[in-house]
Structures are given as C-alpha cells and as structure tokens.
Design a protein around this motif. Structure first.
Motif, PDB file in Angstrom:
ATOM      1  N   TYR A   1       0.922   5.956   2.415  1.00  0.00           N
ATOM      2  CA  TYR A   1       0.102   4.810   1.982  1.00  0.00           C
ATOM      3  C   TYR A   1      -1.280   5.287   1.564  1.00  0.00           C
ATOM      4  O   TYR A   1      -2.283   4.913   2.136  1.00  0.00           O
TER       5      TYR A   1
ATOM      6  N   TYR B   1       0.795  -1.224   0.000  1.00  0.00           N
ATOM      7  CA  TYR B   1       0.000   0.000   0.000  1.00  0.00           C
ATOM      8  C   TYR B   1       0.832   1.280   0.000  1.00  0.00           C
ATOM      9  O   TYR B   1       0.300   2.368   0.002  1.00  0.00           O
ATOM     10  N   TYR B   2       2.144   1.159  -0.006  1.00  0.00           N
ATOM     11  CA  TYR B   2       2.968   2.367   0.018  1.00  0.00           C
ATOM     12  C   TYR B   2       2.966   3.103  -1.328  1.00  0.00           C
ATOM     13  O   TYR B   2       3.014   2.486  -2.387  1.00  0.00           O
TER      14      TYR B   2
END
Ligand code: ATP
Ligand code: MG
Length: 432
Positions: A286, A260-261
């Motif tokens: 994120y 999710y970064y």
C-alpha cells in the motif's frame, strides 16, 4: 421483550471458556511468530476519527456501507475501526518512527455486515505491517510470515492467491479499461454493481454477486497493463515464493477492497470453509497510504487475518487442538476460614497454579470438584492437618500409572511448595 433486549447485539457473541482459550492461544501463537521475526506490537484506539478511514476507502463497502460511525458528545464524527492498516499508517504518520517499521497487532474490528457463520459485526484480527521498504523481498517476507503461521496452526488446506495491481499509473490505466468494458455491459450488472462501476470499476472484480461475476468473465487482464518495473517487482516476489517452497496461484481477479493497495495483493483461502466465508486472511502493498494520511510518501506492505475464520478452518481440518491448561493443585478445604486462602496464595506465589473450594462443602463434593478441575494434586486441609501443622497431598492422576489414584502423603505445612515443585519437576523430566 425484555430478554431480546438483553441478548448480545446482532453479529456479536460472548466467547466463554474453553472457546476463549482457543482465541487467546491462537493470538499468542501469532504474537510469538511475529516477535520471532522482529515485529513488535502496536496498540491503537478502538475508535478513530472517521476521516482516517473515509480518506482512504471512500469507494469501498467497508467504509461506505459497513462502518460503525457515530457523533461523540462534541459532535465529532467517529468510527469504530473496521480494519487496522489505516490506523497503523496514521500512527506512523503521527510518530514518524525509524524505518523499516515492523509491527504486529491484534484485536477486535467492527463492520456492519449481514451476520452469518464466520461473518460477524465484531470480529478479531491479527496482522502485521512492514512500513518503509519497497523491496519486493519485503513482500516475500510478509507472505512467508502469514503462510508459516497457517502452517504452524496445522492448516493444510489453505491456498495462497496472489496478484499485482501494478503502479498507480498501471492501476489507473487498468481501471479505465475496465470502466469501458463494464460500461458496455451495464445491463448485465447488478444494481449495486452499476453503482460500484460509477465510483471504482476495479471493485467490480471484487463483487460476490453472481450477475457481476458473470459480467466480469471476459474482462481485461491486469497483467497486460503492468509496466516493466511492476512486472519485475511481481516476478521477484513470485520467484521468492518458489524458493521458499510456498505454493501459490496467480489470481488476476484479486483486487483488495481498499483503494490504497499497489503492486502485490494476496488472499489466503481455506478450502475447508464455505465459499462465501473462505478468506482467512489478506493483504498486500500500500505504497500510497501513509502519504494519504498526512505522512511523508512511505511504502508499506502487510496483511490481516481473521482469528474467528482461522479457528473455523482449524475446526474443519481438525487442527490446532488446544490443550486445556493444566492445573497443578486443587485446595480442598474442610475447615473453612482463611487457612485455604493463605495456602492457595502461598503456592500461587511459588509459581504453582491452584484453584480452591469455597463454602466448606462436604469432603465428597469437594473431591468431586477437584476431580472435575483436572488438577494434578488435591491439597487437603482439615482439622487434623491444622492441629499438626501439616497438609495432605493427594495424587489425582486418572490412569493407572505407577502411583495408584488417591495415593496421599502428609507433608509439613512449611515444606508444601517445595514438595509440590519437586514432584512436578520429576514428572516434567519423565513424561507419562
Ligand atoms: P470478505 O471477502 O470475507 O468480506 P474482506 O476482504 O472484507 O473479507 P479483509 O478486510 O481483508 O476481509 O480482512 C482480513 C480478514 O479478516 C479476512 O480475510 C477475514 O478472515 C476476516 N474478516 C473480514 N471480515 C470479517 C467478518 N465480518 N467477520 C469475521 N471475519 C472477518
Ligand atoms: Mg468484507
């Protein structure tokens, strides 16, 4: 094999005093630092529905290989949390607090790893998240928080590595270019590396296996894939770091383990620690996470730091010397019965710290215990004191200061707290 079965599970430890004091003290220091910056604590469950982690990290080692999963009695698939960013985003999606939401956390995380020094199956983290802002200054603020915390611990050999993964589109373009690059070098990759390539080529840059590292040597550079906006965001963060006087090194290979970064990613490494366990913290932005967990699209940025690793780094640097907590009084009881209990209770209620002896042991044994306890004064209660309504206060100072060791005074039982507080206050004003 009875003893083996009663040992702590592999990769876990009992932390006894004084080591536990250092953990408590470090966590307390982090709490202070975060609270001062307007962050407030969030406490989420130690276990979650495994889905919370699976949904966002399916292609990562943390989720696919290291997660403690189990079915509860109703056959629900649960997981001991391996990290706290996903649970915090889950909590945000559930409660929809006002943004920006500035929160910090601390507590144990669980990962099924190969245990070694600084790598455990249950370990402690402290961390902070700022959810609801995509301002690059929010990235800078989180970086400053993490960096100043290391400084406050006295760490001087920590370095900040930073990178940008760009927007989701940039990241996708980079990932596909990486995919083609590694596809041409399939034979050079480790077996696990080949498996990683099939799921997420980006993760290959994160690999610690030497074959994969070698194969990645001429891999494309993320910088070439950053859109103008993403490059601008990154540059603003770097400029802010410059103005803050926080040194950094751009590390184009730095991709964080979880999917999710976006944009900024960073890691804090200790040069005083062994290479395989030198990361003391990491984090980044994120922006997709909250939406992935069922909330409205909400940007976020944060970091987590390994408490155990920070302490190892402190040991290696001889930093963060935690003072043993001072004990004010040791109650020496030569009459037995409830009197010493009442005395200790009374002085503790007055805010004075006190330990006491039990078992009516000899005066000599109790004085030895008082000495070992490090207490500032011993408070003696014997038959004579009881009869005359007094107690004896004995100075336990170790060095040969103005009051010779062992100097003692009789004080009325009713004035005991007042007298101790008076003496402690005088000393606080005139440090030795
Ligand atoms: P590593 O590359 O060392 O495995 P990581 O990237 O998996 O670290 P993160 O998920 O970023 O680690 O967690 C943040 C911090 O938590 C790390 O920088 C490290 O200090 C600490 N940490 C991670 N895993 C462990 C572990 N198994 N034991 C102790 N500390 C850990
Ligand atoms: Mg790891």
């Amino acid at each position: 094999m009875q003893t083996a079965r009663l040992a702590t599970p592999r990769g876990t430890r009992d932390v006894l005093p004084p080591a536990s004091e250092r953990i408590r003290s470090l966590t307390g220091r982090f709490a202070e630092t975060a609270q001062r910056a307007g962050f407030r604590q969030v406490i989420t469950p130690i276990f979650e529905h495994a889905e919370v982690f699976r949904r966002v990290g399916e292609s990562t080692d943390i989720v696919s290989k290291e997660m403690y999963e189990f079915r509860d009695k109703d056959q629900r698939l649960m997981a001991l949390r391996p990290e706290l960013t996903a649970p915090l985003a889950r909590a945000f999606a559930n409660h929809r607090p006002r943004t920006p939401w500035r929160v910090w956390y601390e507590g144990p995380q669980f990962r099924y790893e190969k245990p070694q020094a600084g790598r455990y199956r249950q370990f402690n983290q402290v961390g902070a998240e700022l959810i609801g802002s995509d301002d690059p200054q929010a990235d800078a603020e989180m970086l400053a928080l993490a960096w100043r915390f290391c400084e406050a611990l006295g760490l001087r050999q920590v370095i900040l590595l930073i990178n940008s993964l760009g927007s989701p589109a940039d990241r996708a373009a980079f990932s596909s270019a990486l995919g083609s690059y590694f596809a041409r070098r399939l034979g050079d990759l480790s077996e696990q590396g080949r498996a990683t390539l099939a799921v997420n080529p980006l993760r290959l840059l994160d690999s610690k296996r030497p074959e994969d590292r070698l194969a990645a040597a001429a891999a494309p550079d993320i910088a070439e894939f950053l859109s103008k906006e993403a490059a601008g965001h990154f540059q603003t963060v770097l400029d802010a770091l410059g103005r803050l006087g926080i040194p950094f090194a751009i590390e184009p290979r730095l991709v964080r383990g979880l999917d999710y970064y976006r944009h900024t990613t960073f890691e804090l490494r200790s040069l005083a620690l062994d290479g395989a366990q030198d990361a003391v913290g990491g984090g980044g932005r994120y922006d997709g996470l909250v939406a992935d967990l069922g909330g409205p699209p909400t940007p976020g940025v944060g970091f987590a730091m390994g408490v155990d690793r920070l302490l190892l780094a402190c040991d290696a640097e001889d930093a963060f010397d935690v003072q043993e907590q001072d004990l004010d009084i040791f109650v020496v009881d030569v009459i037995g019965g409830v009197e010493a209990t009442l005395l200790a209770d009374e002085i503790r209620q007055a805010g004075i710290s006190a330990e006491r002896a039990f078992d009516k042991r000899s005066m000599k044994a109790q004085m030895k215990a008082a000495d070992r306890s490090g207490a500032r004064f011993a408070l003696l209660i014997g038959a004579e004191e009881l009869a005359s309504g007094t107690v004896t206060l004995r100075d336990m100072r170790r060095d040969d200061g103005e009051a010779p060791r062992g100097a003692q005074v009789r004080i009325p039982r009713g004035a005991v707290c007042e007298e101790i507080l008076r003496r402690l206050a005088v000393e606080a004003r005139t440090p030795a």
